[in-house]
Each structure stands twice: as C-alpha cells, then as structure tokens.
Design a protein around this motif. Structure first.
Motif, PDB file in Angstrom:
ATOM      1  N   ALA A   1     -39.112  -0.419  37.808  1.00 36.21           N
ATOM      2  CA  ALA A   1     -38.651   0.641  38.701  1.00 36.21           C
ATOM      3  C   ALA A   1     -38.068   1.814  37.927  1.00 36.21           C
ATOM      4  O   ALA A   1     -37.643   1.684  36.774  1.00 36.21           O
ATOM      5  CB  ALA A   1     -37.593   0.091  39.652  1.00 36.21           C
ATOM      6  N   LEU A   2     -38.046   2.974  38.598  1.00 34.38           N
ATOM      7  CA  LEU A   2     -37.306   4.117  38.085  1.00 34.38           C
ATOM      8  C   LEU A   2     -35.819   3.821  38.267  1.00 34.38           C
ATOM      9  O   LEU A   2     -35.373   3.493  39.367  1.00 34.38           O
ATOM     10  CB  LEU A   2     -37.679   5.388  38.857  1.00 34.38           C
ATOM     11  N   VAL A   3     -35.054   3.916  37.199  1.00 34.47           N
ATOM     12  CA  VAL A   3     -33.609   3.678  37.265  1.00 34.47           C
ATOM     13  C   VAL A   3     -32.893   5.024  37.251  1.00 34.47           C
ATOM     14  O   VAL A   3     -33.156   5.862  36.374  1.00 34.47           O
ATOM     15  CB  VAL A   3     -33.127   2.806  36.095  1.00 34.47           C
ATOM     16  N   VAL A   4     -32.021   5.215  38.222  1.00 33.03           N
ATOM     17  CA  VAL A   4     -31.246   6.455  38.319  1.00 33.03           C
ATOM     18  C   VAL A   4     -29.776   6.114  38.107  1.00 33.03           C
ATOM     19  O   VAL A   4     -29.223   5.254  38.791  1.00 33.03           O
ATOM     20  CB  VAL A   4     -31.430   7.126  39.690  1.00 33.03           C
ATOM     21  N   SER A   5     -29.155   6.758  37.158  1.00 36.71           N
ATOM     22  CA  SER A   5     -27.721   6.616  36.926  1.00 36.71           C
ATOM     23  C   SER A   5     -27.026   7.778  37.621  1.00 36.71           C
ATOM     24  O   SER A   5     -27.066   8.921  37.140  1.00 36.71           O
ATOM     25  CB  SER A   5     -27.409   6.613  35.421  1.00 36.71           C
ATOM     26  N   LEU A   6     -26.442   7.501  38.769  1.00 35.46           N
ATOM     27  CA  LEU A   6     -25.702   8.509  39.531  1.00 35.46           C
ATOM     28  C   LEU A   6     -24.280   8.537  38.982  1.00 35.46           C
ATOM     29  O   LEU A   6     -23.504   7.600  39.168  1.00 35.46           O
ATOM     30  CB  LEU A   6     -25.709   8.148  41.019  1.00 35.46           C
TER      31      LEU A   6
END
Length: 721
Positions: A609-614
């Motif tokens: 998956a695409l991992v997004v660090s918010l």
C-alpha cells in the motif's frame, strides 16, 4: 490528602488510660493526636511545594492507619461493653463530626470558584461538588483517570477523595463487625466449640486476609494503572486494616518490653519522615512504597500501647495536640485556599506566599473548629439523639448536593459578542485561502458571536467513530483488540464498488482526523477502516504510559494485531499519525525515527500500500475552550507561538525525514493552523476541543485540503501491489 483518624472520636481525655482502654480505642492518646499533626503538616507543606518534602502526600497513609486503629478499637469496645454495635449511634457520631464542616468548606469553595473561574471551569467544579457530597470523589477521579501528582489535573475538590475513602470505610466496616459478631455467636450451634471469646480472633483472621488481599491487589494495580490504584478503596483498605490489626492485638502488643517500645516509636516516626523526603511524584504509589509510612505509623501506635514513650511525650506537647485537633479542618481548608489563591492574586504565588496561605488555612480551621466543628459535635440535643444527628447529616448532604447542582444550573453560558466572522472555505480557495484565514485570525480580539462550536459544547465536538454495535473505534488504553471486539469491524463509507480501501491508524492524534476522513471517503467512494488506540502510535517504538506508570505493553500487543489486520485488508493506502508532545530524554527521537522507518517498511512489504505519514498537528499547551472562555474579549491571549505549539521539533523533523526515506508520502498540516503563531479560533471555528486535539468541526472544514493531498498521492501511486 487524608482525613482518616482526623475524624475519629478517641473518647474521653484521661491522662493515663489502661492498656485495655488503649487497645479498645476508648482512651485519649496524645501521641496519636500528635501523629495527626505530623501527617497534616506533611500534606499541607507538600501541597505548598516546600522543597525537600516531595513525598508529603504519604500523610494520607498515616491517617488511614490511625483511622483503622481508632475506629476498630471503638467498635470492639462497644461490643465488649454492650454486646453489640449500634449502627445508628456509630453513623450519627460520624455525621456530626464530618459533615457540617465539609459542607461549609464545599459551599465556600463553590462561592469563591464562582467569582474567579470561567463558566466552563465552574461547570466542572460544580460537578465535583456533587460527587463530593455523596462521598464518591475517589471513584470520580479514578473514572476520569486523574493523575493525583499532575498539577494541571487539580480541582478544588480533589482532596475530598480521601474523605470519600473514609466514609466508605465507615459504612462498610461496622457492618462487617456486626456480621462477624453474629457468626461468632452461631459457631456453637454449628458444632464449633471455641475456647474463650471467638469474636476477636475471628475478626482478626478476616481482617488479616483482607489486608493481604488488598495489599496484593494494590501492588498489582499500581504496576498496571497507578493513578487508578491511587484512589480506589480496594487498594487502600489494607492501610486501614493494618490499623485495625493493631487495635485487635492491642492487649498482647501492650506487653512489649519498655526498651523495645522506646526503640520502636522513633523507628516508626523515622520511617514516616523518610517516606516524606525520599518518595516523590515518580514513585509508583501506593504499591509497596506505601509500606514505609503505613508500617512506620503502626510502629508508633504499637509503641504507645503499653504506656507513654519518650517520643510519645514529644508528640503530646501542646502545640502538636492543637494542630492534631485542628487537622481535619486544616486539611479541608488548605487545598482550595492554595488552589484558588493564584486566581485571586492574579499569578502563581511564590513559596513564602504559599506558606502564608497555608497558615491562613490553619486560621480558618481554628475559627471553624470553634464556631462549628466542635459545637456541633458536642451539641447535647444531637448527642442524645442519633436520629437527630443523622437528620443533620442528611441535611448537610442535601445542602452540598443542592449547592453543586444549583451552581451547575446557574452557570452563565460562555458566549462571545464579537462581530460575525466567515468560516474557512477550504474547498474554494484551497490551502492559499486557509492560510489567509489563519493569518487574519491572529488579529481577532473578541470571540465572534457565531463561533462554532459554541464554547459550552466544545468538549463534545470530538471524533465519534463507532461500529455497528456502538463500540468506539478508539481502543482504550487497557484493551488490545483492534477495535474492542473480535474482527475489528470499524469500517465506514463502504460503497458496493469501492474505488480504494484506506486505513486510518495510530493514536488519538490520528483518530482526531476521522471526521475529515469520513467525509473524504464518502466523496471519493473509498472504503475507510479505522484502527486507533489511545496513546499508541503504529510506529514501532516502545512507549511509556503515564497513566499506568510503566511501559505500555498493551500498545505493543495491539500494534501487532493491527499490523495483521491491515495485512488482511490489503488496503490501497494507510494513513498514519501520532502525537508528538514535549521532548523525551535520551535517544528517544532517534528510536522514534527508527520506529517510523520499521513500520513504514513493514506496511509496504506486507500490503504494497501507499503509506502516508500525516504529521502531527500543533499542540497549544493549554485547554483552548477554557482559555477562550476566560478571554472573551482578548482571544490573542490564547494564541500559542509556533515554538510552543510545534513541540519537540527534533522529533517532528525526524518523523518526516524517516517517513520520506522509507518511501512514504508526508502530509504536513501545520500551515492549516499556524502562521507566525497558532490562533485558537480560525475564521469562526474553534480549532481545538481541548489542549491538543482538533475539533471535529475544524477537521471537517479541512477535509477538502486533506482530500487533495491523499487522493493526489493515491492517483500518483497507482493500484496497490
């Protein structure tokens, strides 16, 4: 912190009580009254922040032991004298002794709070007054997870917790004594023929078992959830029980040789004093640490059973006995005086002023003792009639309850009367528009009349993600299931032909974005899965839980389960976020960054998956709704500087750098909250619902900005591998 034996009747003041009288608790003990003085001075000076007295809170443990000793002695004496225990008379004495002064202090505290507190604070204080009226403040604080040692958690009624423990003891203990007395009388009919009186041995055995069980439970719970253990009666009962055991064994203990007693007394007092100076707020308490003051107190009491010791004579001098006599009132008055004084004085007082305030509260105790406490306790009409005494006690409870509920109902709403302001239109002008509104909000002076949410309801403007069974998707600290039930079915916006599956995961600073993520998912036809846990980031780093006062092992177990669940979902995108509070000691930032790297890489390997660090939102460092309510005409007083709000910048930068290096997409929301400063109100919207979580209303307003970042990143990344 403790009222305990402060409120126990000790009988007539004969100068040379017999050992039997002392064992029964019927004779006056000058050394016991002096020990009360030691305990209350320790508590008061601890609350006044006197250097070197970091463990002064153990005064409450001294009081608990003394109370168990005196009350048990009185009950056993009554059994020996009359063959039974009169519950009406026992509870009547407690009512006369405790309730009038407690009601007066509660009413005065409410009145002063009305004058110096904001409406939002006053509503909470009024609720605390109601809990205190029904002797349940300890349960309330335990339920709220209050850390007694945390200054920001203080309430003017917090010290009523120990009075609540005392009252619970007074309700239950005589019933147990009567029950065991009846059982002892039934033993011959059951075929058991004890030699001699069976009551005291039976009560002693049961008390010993209760002490062992309570102590063991207290040790375990202190290791698991220390603030919870601090307030519960189950974890404090053993301290009262130790005093009870001393009273039950008084006749034998009084036979100790004089030389032993002369050593035992100073050794016991030394143990109490060492606890006052060696323990501190970081000590897991009560737990095993409570043994020092509890056994020390018991030693002093035991030493005085066979006659007066040298230490006993010192504790019995006039000034010590006077302070001991006033200790109940001093305890009740000192905490609201110390806590509310900064509001009256307009700033945090220094040590000398605090000591002066402590002396002022002692003066209030002396006046209230002379005018109310002692006259009511000795009033002939009340002493002669338990029914009248209980009626007075019931009236006091109703007055305290009525004052609290009336105050809550009369608190004026916190409303601004400033000019109307437009809300953020993130969907129209994008980030440029939001940043413009943030910049303009720095100039806001008066709270706009159209503020959203209104201040009175701000604390309820929170993310509310619940599954079909009504279970919160924010897993509580003590739980480890992915969303409190098998399978973890916190799935939202689940269209038949979902364009993507997106997971939102992390701690409460991830969960705060749920209102925005739900709106985005509905608009983008995403299947949204929420997996969040209080105080637990998905980043692979060992956390310390302040509530449990230990390593957060529940977080590690939940994290493993969450990873397995995410892998099973095979999402297209995983959005991670976590709180970054003040800097931690040592190499925590480095270990944190390494955890970000490991978790990001593991997610990519297991899901593709695409991992997004918010990145974390700014943290104002104060309760925003309360601050605004106190500054309706000066909103800028609640604006945090960037340096203050962007806590632990090293760790923030390390999080972004580690996430980028591991192949994640980084989204930084800070420009949506701050320019040169971080205003509490952006447009007409309150940005936070407490001291560090954004309001659901503002999260929803930011949904278009977050959607642009997430949807754009997802399109660029393509389908999950």
């Amino acid at each position: 912190m403790g009222t305990s034996s402060i409120v126990a009747d000790t009988g007539s003041r004969t100068s040379t009580p017999t050992a039997a009288q002392q064992g029964a608790g019927a004779g006056f003990r000058g050394d016991v009254e002096g020990l009360r003085a030691v305990a209350v001075v320790a508590v008061v000076l601890f609350h006044a922040d006197l250097p070197g007295l970091s463990g002064g809170y153990v005064g409450v443990d001294v009081f608990f032991v003394l109370s168990g000793f005196l009350i048990t002695g009185l009950l056993v004496s009554e059994v020996r004298r009359s063959g039974t225990v009169s519950l009406r008379r026992f509870w009547a004495r407690r009512a006369r002794r405790l309730l009038p002064l407690a009601t007066l202090v509660s009413a005065v505290t409410l009145a002063v709070s009305w004058l110096v507190m904001s409406p939002l604070e006053l509503r909470d204080v009024a609720g605390d007054a109601v809990w205190s009226a029904f002797f349940a403040m300890n349960w309330h604080l335990a339920r709220e997870g209050v850390d007694y040692m945390a200054a920001d958690a203080a309430t003017p009624y917090q010290h009523f917790w120990s009075l609540a423990v005392e009252e619970q003891f007074y309700l239950v203990w005589p019933l147990l004594v009567i029950g065991l007395l009846l059982l002892a009388r039934l033993l011959p009919r059951l075929g058991v023929r004890p030699t001699g009186d069976a009551f005291v041995p039976l009560l002693t055995a049961v008390t010993a078992v209760l002490v062992a069980v309570s102590f063991g439970y207290g040790v375990v719970l202190t290791a698991q959830a220390q603030p919870l253990a601090y307030f519960l009666p189950w974890t404090r009962a053993w301290e009262l029980g130790v005093g009870a055991l001393v009273a039950l064994g008084a006749v034998r203990l009084a036979r100790l040789p004089g030389r032993v007693r002369e050593v035992l007394a100073p050794a016991g007092l030394l143990a109490v004093l060492l606890a006052c100076v060696l323990l501190d707020s970081s000590t897991p308490f009560p737990g095993t640490a409570a043994l020092l003051p509890v056994l020390g107190t018991a030693a002093v009491v035991v030493a005085g059973l066979g006659g007066t010791t040298a230490l006993g004579r010192l504790l019995s001098v006039g000034p010590m006995r006077t302070i001991g006599r006033l200790s109940y009132g001093w305890y009740l008055w000192h905490w609201p005086v110390l806590l509310l004084a900064p509001r009256v004085l307009g700033g945090e007082p220094g040590l000398l002023v605090k000591l002066g305030l402590a002396a002022l509260s002692l003066g209030l105790a002396a006046v209230s003792y002379a005018l109310l406490e002692d006259p009511v306790r000795r009033q002939r009409a009340l002493v002669a009639s338990p029914v009248r005494s209980l009626a007075v006690g019931a009236a006091c409870v109703l007055v305290a309850y009525g004052a609290g509920t009336a105050t809550a109902g009369l608190v004026p709403p916190a409303r601004g009367d400033g000019p109307m302001v437009s809300s953020v239109q993130a969907g129209g002008g994008g980030e440029t528009e939001v940043r413009r509104v943030v910049q303009e909000s720095h100039d806001l002076q008066r709270v706009p009349v159209n503020l959203r949410p209104v201040l009175d309801r701000a604390e309820d403007d929170v993310a509310r993600a619940r599954n079909d069974d009504g279970i919160s998707c924010m897993v509580a600290a003590e739980h480890v299931d992915v969303s409190r039930e098998p399978g973890g079915s916190c799935v939202f916006a689940d269209p038949p032909q979902a364009q993507a599956t997106v997971v939102l995961t992390g701690d409460s600073h991830a969960y705060q974005w749920y209102p925005a993520m739900e709106r985005i998912a509905e608009q983008q036809d995403w299947r949204l899965v929420v997996m969040t846990k209080a105080g637990c980031p998905l980043y692979d780093v060992t956390m310390f839980n302040n509530t449990f006062n230990r390593d957060y092992t529940e977080c590690e177990e939940w994290r493993d389960r969450a990873m397995d669940r995410i892998e099973a979902e095979q999402p297209d995108m995983v959005v991670m976020s976590a709180a970054v509070f003040s800097p931690r000691e040592g190499d925590f930032s480095q270990r944190w960054a390494e955890g970000v790297t490991r978790s990001t890489e593991e997610l990519q390997e297991r899901t593709g998956a695409l991992v997004v660090s918010l990145q974390d939102t700014p943290i104002p460092g104060r309760d925003v709704p309360r601050c605004v309510a106190e500054n309706l005409d000066d909103v800028q007083a609640c604006t945090a500087t960037r340096d203050r709000a962007l806590t632990d910048q090293d760790r923030r930068q390390a999080t972004a750098a580690a996430a980028l290096a591991a192949g994640a997409t980084v989204v930084d929301p800070v420009p949506w909250f701050c320019e040169e400063g971080c205003p509490p109100i952006i447009g007409n919207t309150l940005a936070y619902h407490d001291g560090d979580h954004i309001s659901a209303t503002y999260a929803q307003q930011l949904a278009p900005l977050l959607a642009d970042r997430l949807a754009g990143a997802l399109r660029s990344a393509g389908p999950a591998a």
